[in-house]
Design a protein around this motif. Structure first.
Motif, PDB file in Angstrom:
ATOM      1  N   LEU A 191       0.805  -1.223   0.000  1.00 16.92           N
ATOM      2  CA  LEU A 191       0.000   0.000   0.000  1.00 16.92           C
ATOM      3  C   LEU A 191       0.836   1.270   0.000  1.00 16.92           C
ATOM      4  CD1 LEU A 191      -2.919  -1.020   2.398  1.00 16.92           C
ATOM      5  CD2 LEU A 191      -3.094  -0.483  -0.038  1.00 16.92           C
ATOM      6  N   GLY A 192       1.881   1.295  -0.815  1.00 24.11           N
ATOM      7  CA  GLY A 192       2.693   2.498  -0.921  1.00 24.11           C
ATOM      8  C   GLY A 192       2.392   3.281  -2.186  1.00 24.11           C
ATOM      9  N   ILE A 193       2.684   4.561  -2.141  1.00 24.60           N
ATOM     10  CA  ILE A 193       2.636   5.429  -3.317  1.00 24.60           C
ATOM     11  C   ILE A 193       3.924   6.245  -3.311  1.00 24.60           C
ATOM     12  CG2 ILE A 193       1.498   7.353  -4.481  1.00 24.60           C
ATOM     13  CD1 ILE A 193      -1.144   6.388  -3.367  1.00 24.60           C
ATOM     14  N   THR A 194       4.698   6.143  -4.374  1.00 22.93           N
ATOM     15  CA  THR A 194       6.010   6.784  -4.426  1.00 22.93           C
ATOM     16  C   THR A 194       6.156   7.593  -5.707  1.00 22.93           C
ATOM     17  OG1 THR A 194       6.972   4.927  -3.200  1.00 22.93           O
ATOM     18  CG2 THR A 194       8.498   6.408  -4.336  1.00 22.93           C
ATOM     19  N   VAL A 195       6.639   8.813  -5.567  1.00 21.52           N
ATOM     20  CA  VAL A 195       6.950   9.670  -6.715  1.00 21.52           C
ATOM     21  C   VAL A 195       8.451   9.617  -6.955  1.00 21.52           C
ATOM     22  CG1 VAL A 195       6.881  12.007  -7.659  1.00 21.52           C
ATOM     23  CG2 VAL A 195       5.011  11.205  -6.183  1.00 21.52           C
ATOM     24  N   LEU A 196       8.853   9.343  -8.196  1.00 21.05           N
ATOM     25  CA  LEU A 196      10.270   9.286  -8.543  1.00 21.05           C
ATOM     26  C   LEU A 196      10.507  10.117  -9.797  1.00 21.05           C
ATOM     27  CD1 LEU A 196      13.014   8.042  -7.819  1.00 21.05           C
ATOM     28  CD2 LEU A 196      12.453   6.101  -9.291  1.00 21.05           C
ATOM     29  N   ARG A 197      11.238  11.196  -9.633  1.00 19.58           N
ATOM     30  CA  ARG A 197      11.536  12.094 -10.758  1.00 19.58           C
ATOM     31  C   ARG A 197      12.944  11.819 -11.280  1.00 19.58           C
ATOM     32  NH1 ARG A 197       9.293  14.757  -6.476  1.00 19.58           N
ATOM     33  NH2 ARG A 197       7.296  15.830  -6.810  1.00 19.58           N
ATOM     34  N   LYS A 198      13.226  12.297 -12.487  1.00 19.39           N
ATOM     35  CA  LYS A 198      14.551  12.080 -13.062  1.00 19.39           C
ATOM     36  C   LYS A 198      15.635  12.728 -12.206  1.00 19.39           C
ATOM     37  CE  LYS A 198      15.538  12.088 -17.358  1.00 19.39           C
ATOM     38  NZ  LYS A 198      15.718  12.416 -18.793  1.00 19.39           N
ATOM     39  N   ASP A 225      15.740  12.768  -9.160  1.00 17.73           N
ATOM     40  CA  ASP A 225      15.965  11.946  -7.968  1.00 17.73           C
ATOM     41  C   ASP A 225      16.901  10.774  -8.221  1.00 17.73           C
ATOM     42  OD1 ASP A 225      14.082  13.499  -6.561  1.00 17.73           O
ATOM     43  OD2 ASP A 225      12.417  12.247  -7.289  1.00 17.73           O
ATOM     44  N   VAL A 226      17.149  10.471  -9.490  1.00 16.13           N
ATOM     45  CA  VAL A 226      17.889   9.263  -9.843  1.00 16.13           C
ATOM     46  C   VAL A 226      19.268   9.190  -9.182  1.00 16.13           C
ATOM     47  CG1 VAL A 226      19.002   8.043 -11.762  1.00 16.13           C
ATOM     48  CG2 VAL A 226      16.634   8.830 -11.974  1.00 16.13           C
ATOM     49  N   PRO A 227      20.107  10.250  -9.247  1.00 14.63           N
ATOM     50  CA  PRO A 227      21.457  10.124  -8.675  1.00 14.63           C
ATOM     51  C   PRO A 227      21.484   9.814  -7.185  1.00 14.63           C
ATOM     52  CG  PRO A 227      21.363  11.993 -10.174  1.00 14.63           C
ATOM     53  CD  PRO A 227      19.944  11.524  -9.979  1.00 14.63           C
ATOM     54  N   HIS A 228      20.592  10.399  -6.398  1.00 13.00           N
ATOM     55  CA  HIS A 228      20.688  10.190  -4.957  1.00 13.00           C
ATOM     56  C   HIS A 228      19.780   9.076  -4.433  1.00 13.00           C
ATOM     57  CE1 HIS A 228      17.385  13.196  -5.247  1.00 13.00           C
ATOM     58  NE2 HIS A 228      16.918  12.613  -4.153  1.00 13.00           N
ATOM     59  N   ILE A 229      18.793   8.629  -5.241  1.00 14.30           N
ATOM     60  CA  ILE A 229      17.911   7.548  -4.786  1.00 14.30           C
ATOM     61  C   ILE A 229      18.262   6.216  -5.436  1.00 14.30           C
ATOM     62  CG2 ILE A 229      15.538   6.692  -4.811  1.00 14.30           C
ATOM     63  CD1 ILE A 229      14.550   9.479  -4.335  1.00 14.30           C
ATOM     64  N   LEU A 230      18.466   6.201  -6.750  1.00 14.62           N
ATOM     65  CA  LEU A 230      18.721   4.937  -7.447  1.00 14.62           C
ATOM     66  C   LEU A 230      20.195   4.553  -7.506  1.00 14.62           C
ATOM     67  CD1 LEU A 230      16.261   4.845 -10.494  1.00 14.62           C
ATOM     68  CD2 LEU A 230      15.932   4.043  -8.146  1.00 14.62           C
ATOM     69  N   TRP A 231      21.067   5.505  -7.778  1.00 16.70           N
ATOM     70  CA  TRP A 231      22.466   5.162  -8.020  1.00 16.70           C
ATOM     71  C   TRP A 231      23.153   4.436  -6.861  1.00 16.70           C
ATOM     72  CZ3 TRP A 231      24.918   9.825 -11.134  1.00 16.70           C
ATOM     73  CH2 TRP A 231      24.370   9.812 -12.432  1.00 16.70           C
ATOM     74  N   ARG A 244      18.505   3.127 -18.825  1.00 18.38           N
ATOM     75  CA  ARG A 244      17.570   3.052 -17.701  1.00 18.38           C
ATOM     76  C   ARG A 244      18.234   3.539 -16.415  1.00 18.38           C
ATOM     77  NH1 ARG A 244      15.103   1.728 -21.783  1.00 18.38           N
ATOM     78  NH2 ARG A 244      13.817  -0.139 -22.048  1.00 18.38           N
ATOM     79  N   ALA A 245      19.486   3.145 -16.206  1.00 19.41           N
ATOM     80  CA  ALA A 245      20.204   3.550 -14.994  1.00 19.41           C
ATOM     81  C   ALA A 245      20.351   5.064 -14.904  1.00 19.41           C
ATOM     82  CB  ALA A 245      21.576   2.882 -14.947  1.00 19.41           C
ATOM     83  N   ASN A 246      20.322   5.718 -16.050  1.00 15.65           N
ATOM     84  CA  ASN A 246      20.372   7.185 -16.087  1.00 15.65           C
ATOM     85  C   ASN A 246      18.980   7.810 -16.100  1.00 15.65           C
ATOM     86  OD1 ASN A 246      23.252   8.306 -16.331  1.00 15.65           O
ATOM     87  ND2 ASN A 246      23.299   6.549 -17.720  1.00 15.65           N
ATOM     88  N   GLY A 247      17.965   6.978 -15.903  1.00 16.80           N
ATOM     89  CA  GLY A 247      16.595   7.492 -15.828  1.00 16.80           C
ATOM     90  C   GLY A 247      15.953   7.736 -17.169  1.00 16.80           C
ATOM     91  N   GLU A 248      16.545   7.209 -18.243  1.00 12.10           N
ATOM     92  CA  GLU A 248      16.020   7.423 -19.593  1.00 12.10           C
ATOM     93  C   GLU A 248      15.173   6.232 -20.033  1.00 12.10           C
ATOM     94  OE1 GLU A 248      16.411  10.178 -21.188  1.00 12.10           O
ATOM     95  OE2 GLU A 248      17.943  11.136 -19.939  1.00 12.10           O
ATOM     96  N   ASP A 249      14.011   6.511 -20.563  1.00 12.00           N
ATOM     97  CA  ASP A 249      13.138   5.455 -21.082  1.00 12.00           C
ATOM     98  C   ASP A 249      12.078   6.111 -21.966  1.00 12.00           C
ATOM     99  OD1 ASP A 249      11.604   3.269 -21.614  1.00 12.00           O
ATOM    100  OD2 ASP A 249      11.065   2.811 -19.541  1.00 12.00           O
TER     101      ASP A 249
END
Length: 396
Positions: free
Chosen positions: A167-174, A176-182, A233-238
Motif C-alpha cells: 500500500l505504498g505510493i512513491t513519486v520518482l523524478r529524473k 531523484d535518480v542520482p541520490h535515490i537509485l544510483w 535506464r540507470a540514467n533514468g532514460e526510457d
C-alpha cells in the motif's frame, strides 16, 4: 494543476498488486486476513514450491520460491492454499477494467501489474490524487491492495512502485535518480537479474550508479545491445510509450538454414534444429525477449514449404526448451521427404524484464527444481561448446 503535468513529458503510473494471489484468496475468504498464508503445493504431501505468500508469512522468512517444507519449518502456523488461477484471472480482469476508467492508455505487463499513462488526465486531479483514488478504489471495490509508482517514464514508475510495499505510493523524478537509485546494488534494478548482475560484476559494476557511468564498448561486448539499454535506464532514460496493444504485437526472432545437401535422416535433421534453437535463443537473450509462440519452417526438395507454429502457455528463452517445441512440431509435420531448408522462429515476443509466467503449479515447481541444473549446463556449454552434451537414444 498544470504544474504537475509537463507540456512535453509524460506522467505514468505503475500499478503493482501486493502479494496478488494471496490477496485474492483473502478477498474471497476474509477469515484468512491477518494470517500467514502461502499459495503453494499439496500441504498433505509436504510437496511444492511457495508461489506467493502474505506479508504476515514473510515476517517469518517465508518467500518465493521456497520449498513448502522449509516454509512450514519457519512458520509452523502457515496456512497453505492451492492456486486457483481462474479466480486470479477474474480478479486481474476486474483490476484492469478499473484502471481503464481513468485512461484508455493502460498496458498490462502481467496478471498483477500494469502501466497507465495519465498525462491527459488533468481534470481528474494531480497525479498523487489520481494514484490515491486508484489505490482506494481497488481496496474498496475489489478488496485488493496495491503499490503505485508515479514517474515521467515506465522504468522509473516501475522502480518507484517497488519502494513502498504494501500500500505504498512513491513519486520518482529524473532529478531523484542520482541520490535515490544510483547507490542501490545493480541487482535491485528492474531488468537486471542475478545472472546479469554477475556479468556486470566482472566489469566492476556493483551499483546502479556504476552502470550509469559504465563504458559503452564493454557493456556491449558483455551484454549486447541490451547492456546499452540498461545503461539508459540507470540514467533514468526510457522513451517507451504506454501501449495498450503491446501484448498483441507480433514481434519475432528467427533463424533458418539451407542445407548443403538434401537430408531425409531424422536424427541429422533434429541436430540442425537443435543448432537453430541455440541461435534463436542467443539472439533473443541479446535483444531481451522471450517467446510465447514457437514456429518451424520446412522446405522440401521440390521447394514446397510449410510453416507450423504452437502458442505456449509460458514464455521461453532457453535453447533446450525451444528445441523441444521445435522437435515436437517437426515430428508431427515432417512427411519423410528430403528436406532442403529448416527454420525456427520465436513469435509473440515479450520483453525479458516484463515477462511473467502465467503460472500453473506444475511448471513453477518444475522450473524451480531444474534451474540449478540449467545453470551448470549453460556454464559448461559456454566454456566447452554446445556439443559437449550428447542426447541418449530416444526410445519413443
Amino acid at each position: 494543476m498544470q504544474q504537475f503535468y509537463p507540456k512535453k513529458g509524460r506522467v505514468i503510473l505503475h500499478v503493482d498488486m501486493n502479494s496478488f494471489f494471496a490477496s485474492v484468496e483473502m478477498a474471497y475468504d476474509p477469515t484468512l486476513k491477518g494470517k500467514p498464508l502461502a499459495i503453494a503445493g499439496d500441504e498433505r504431501q509436504r510437496k511444492g514450491i511457495v508461489v506467493t505468500c502474505s506479508y504476515e508469512a514473510r515476517k517469518f522468512g517465508v518467500k518465493t520460491p521456497m520449498p513448502l517444507w522449509e516454509a512450514k519449518k519457519l512458520c509452523p502456523n502457515l496456512l497453505v492454499k492451492r492456486p486457483n488461477f481462474e479466480r486470479y484471472r477474474q480478479a486481474s480482469q476486474a483490476m484492469f477494467e478499473l484502471l481503464r476508467t481513468f485512461s484508455d492508455l493502460v498496458e498490462p505487463v502481467s496478471i498483477d501489474e500494469g502501466y497507465i499513462d495519465i498525462s491527459a488526465c488533468q481534470e481528474l486531479g494531480s497525479p498523487l490524487e489520481i494514484a490515491n483514488r486508484i489505490q482506494q478504489l481497488l481496496l474498496n471495490q475489489l478488496d485488493l491492495p496495491c503499490s503505485i509508482g508515479i514517474a515521467p517514464n515506465k522504468f522509473l514508475a516501475k522502480m518507484a512502485s517497488d519502494m513502498k510495499k504494501p500500500l505504498g505510493i512513491t513519486v520518482l523524478r529524473k532529478r531523484d535518480v542520482p541520490h535515490i537509485l544510483w547507490p542501490l546494488p545493480v541487482v535491485e534494478m528492474h531488468g537486471v537479474g542475478e545472472k546479469t548482475a554477475i556479468k556486470m560484476a566482472d566489469l566492476q559494476i556493483k551499483t546502479i550508479g556504476d552502470l550509469a557511468k559504465a563504458n559503452d564498448m564493454q557493456l556491449r561486448a558483455t551484454l549486447g545491445i541490451r547492456g546499452l539499454k540498461l545503461k539508459e535506464r540507470a540514467n533514468g532514460e526510457d522513451i517507451r510509450a504506454v501501449d495498450p496493444d503491446a501484448a498483441a504485437e507480433n514481434k519475432s526472432v528467427g533463424n533458418s538454414v539451407t542445407l548443403p545437401q538434401d537430408l531425409a535422416i531424422q536424427a541429422e535433421l533434429l541436430a540442425v534444429l537443435e543448432k537453430l534453437a541455440k541461435s534463436v535463443s542467443d539472439r533473443m537473450k541479446k535483444k531481451g525477449y522471450l517467446t510465447m509462440n514457437v514456429a518451424i519452417t520446412i522446405r522440401y526438395k521440390d521447394r514446397k514449404t510449410i510453416t507450423r507454429g504452437r502458442k505456449l502457455r509460458n514464455p521461453l528463452i532457453r535453447s533446450d526448451e525451444i528445441f523441444l517445441e521445435a522437435k515436437s512440431l517437426f515430428i508431427e509435420n515432417w512427411n519423410g521427404d528430403p528436406v532442403r531448408l529448416l527454420g525456427i522462429t520465436g513469435l509473440d515476443l515479450v520483453d525479458e524484464d516484463q515477462a511473467n509466467e502465467q503460472l500453473n503449479l506444475f511448471t513453477f515447481e518444475k522450473a524451480a527444481k531444474l534451474e540449478p541444473l540449467h545453470q551448470v549446463v549453460d556454464q559448461l556449454r559456454d566454456k566447452y561448446g554446445h556439443a559437449i552434451f550428447k542426447k541418449g537414444k530416444d526410445f519413443d
